[in-house]
Design a protein around this motif. Sequence first.
Motif, PDB file in Angstrom:
ATOM      1  N   LEU A   1      -0.877   5.995   8.690  1.00 61.54           N
ATOM      2  CA  LEU A   1      -2.119   5.713   7.998  1.00 61.54           C
ATOM      3  C   LEU A   1      -1.744   5.240   6.595  1.00 61.54           C
ATOM      4  CD1 LEU A   1      -5.218   5.865   8.128  1.00 61.54           C
ATOM      5  CD2 LEU A   1      -5.036   8.142   7.124  1.00 61.54           C
ATOM      6  N   VAL A   2      -2.155   4.007   6.269  1.00 54.50           N
ATOM      7  CA  VAL A   2      -1.772   3.385   5.007  1.00 54.50           C
ATOM      8  C   VAL A   2      -3.025   2.969   4.242  1.00 54.50           C
ATOM      9  CG1 VAL A   2      -0.489   1.459   3.986  1.00 54.50           C
ATOM     10  CG2 VAL A   2       0.343   2.520   6.070  1.00 54.50           C
ATOM     11  N   GLU A   3      -3.018   3.199   2.931  1.00 56.36           N
ATOM     12  CA  GLU A   3      -4.110   2.759   2.056  1.00 56.36           C
ATOM     13  C   GLU A   3      -3.631   1.521   1.305  1.00 56.36           C
ATOM     14  OE1 GLU A   3      -6.993   5.163  -0.757  1.00 56.36           O
ATOM     15  OE2 GLU A   3      -5.063   4.826  -1.732  1.00 56.36           O
ATOM     16  N   THR A   4      -4.389   0.420   1.424  1.00 54.80           N
ATOM     17  CA  THR A   4      -3.985  -0.801   0.731  1.00 54.80           C
ATOM     18  C   THR A   4      -4.144  -0.651  -0.777  1.00 54.80           C
ATOM     19  OG1 THR A   4      -6.173  -1.792   0.924  1.00 54.80           O
ATOM     20  CG2 THR A   4      -4.612  -2.284   2.683  1.00 54.80           C
TER      21      THR A   4
ATOM     22  N   LYS B   1      -8.074  -0.464  -1.348  1.00 57.63           N
ATOM     23  CA  LYS B   1      -8.116   0.982  -1.049  1.00 57.63           C
ATOM     24  C   LYS B   1      -8.639   1.266   0.358  1.00 57.63           C
ATOM     25  CE  LYS B   1      -6.625   1.995  -5.124  1.00 57.63           C
ATOM     26  NZ  LYS B   1      -5.198   2.036  -5.288  1.00 57.63           N
ATOM     27  N   LYS B   2      -8.599   0.273   1.243  1.00 53.96           N
ATOM     28  CA  LYS B   2      -9.022   0.474   2.628  1.00 53.96           C
ATOM     29  C   LYS B   2      -7.899   1.136   3.405  1.00 53.96           C
ATOM     30  CE  LYS B   2     -12.388  -3.198   2.934  1.00 53.96           C
ATOM     31  NZ  LYS B   2     -12.754  -4.479   3.519  1.00 53.96           N
ATOM     32  N   LEU B   3      -8.271   1.887   4.446  1.00 49.59           N
ATOM     33  CA  LEU B   3      -7.300   2.569   5.291  1.00 49.59           C
ATOM     34  C   LEU B   3      -7.062   1.776   6.568  1.00 49.59           C
ATOM     35  CD1 LEU B   3      -8.585   6.238   4.968  1.00 49.59           C
ATOM     36  CD2 LEU B   3      -6.608   5.227   3.831  1.00 49.59           C
TER      37      LEU B   3
ATOM     38  N   GLY C   1       0.822  -1.198   0.000  1.00 44.38           N
ATOM     39  CA  GLY C   1       0.000   0.000   0.000  1.00 44.38           C
ATOM     40  C   GLY C   1       0.854   1.246   0.000  1.00 44.38           C
TER      41      GLY C   1
ATOM     42  N   ILE D   1     -10.285   5.293  13.038  1.00 44.99           N
ATOM     43  CA  ILE D   1     -10.491   4.881  11.651  1.00 44.99           C
ATOM     44  C   ILE D   1     -11.717   3.975  11.696  1.00 44.99           C
ATOM     45  CG2 ILE D   1      -9.554   3.653   9.675  1.00 44.99           C
ATOM     46  CD1 ILE D   1      -6.758   4.296  10.770  1.00 44.99           C
TER      47      ILE D   1
ATOM     48  N   LYS E   1      -0.341   7.381   3.687  1.00 37.84           N
ATOM     49  CA  LYS E   1      -1.135   8.598   3.504  1.00 37.84           C
ATOM     50  C   LYS E   1      -0.656   9.707   4.430  1.00 37.84           C
ATOM     51  CE  LYS E   1      -3.575   7.275   0.211  1.00 37.84           C
ATOM     52  NZ  LYS E   1      -3.359   7.916  -1.071  1.00 37.84           N
TER      53      LYS E   1
END
Length: 71
Positions: free
Chosen positions: A51-54, A58-60, A24, A36, A27
């Motif tokens: 905070l990471v977006e896969t 696209k989930k956080l 990912g 979250i 962010k």
Amino acid sequence: MAKAKSLKAGDKVEWETSQGKTTGTVKKKLTSPTKIKSHKVAATKENPEYLVETEKSKKLAAHKPDALKKK
């Protein structure tokens, strides 16, 4: 791959999940408690999380620096 110590927004990372490796994009760095969805993230300046977006869903999610590897 280097362990993630000082990541910044836009960095590509990977981490282990129960389904295997996931990738990912960072962010932002979290330095204060946050939520979250219904999950509480206990981040502080002394113990930040990212905070990471896969990439696929696209989930956080929030991850501790030691759990992330920079790609």
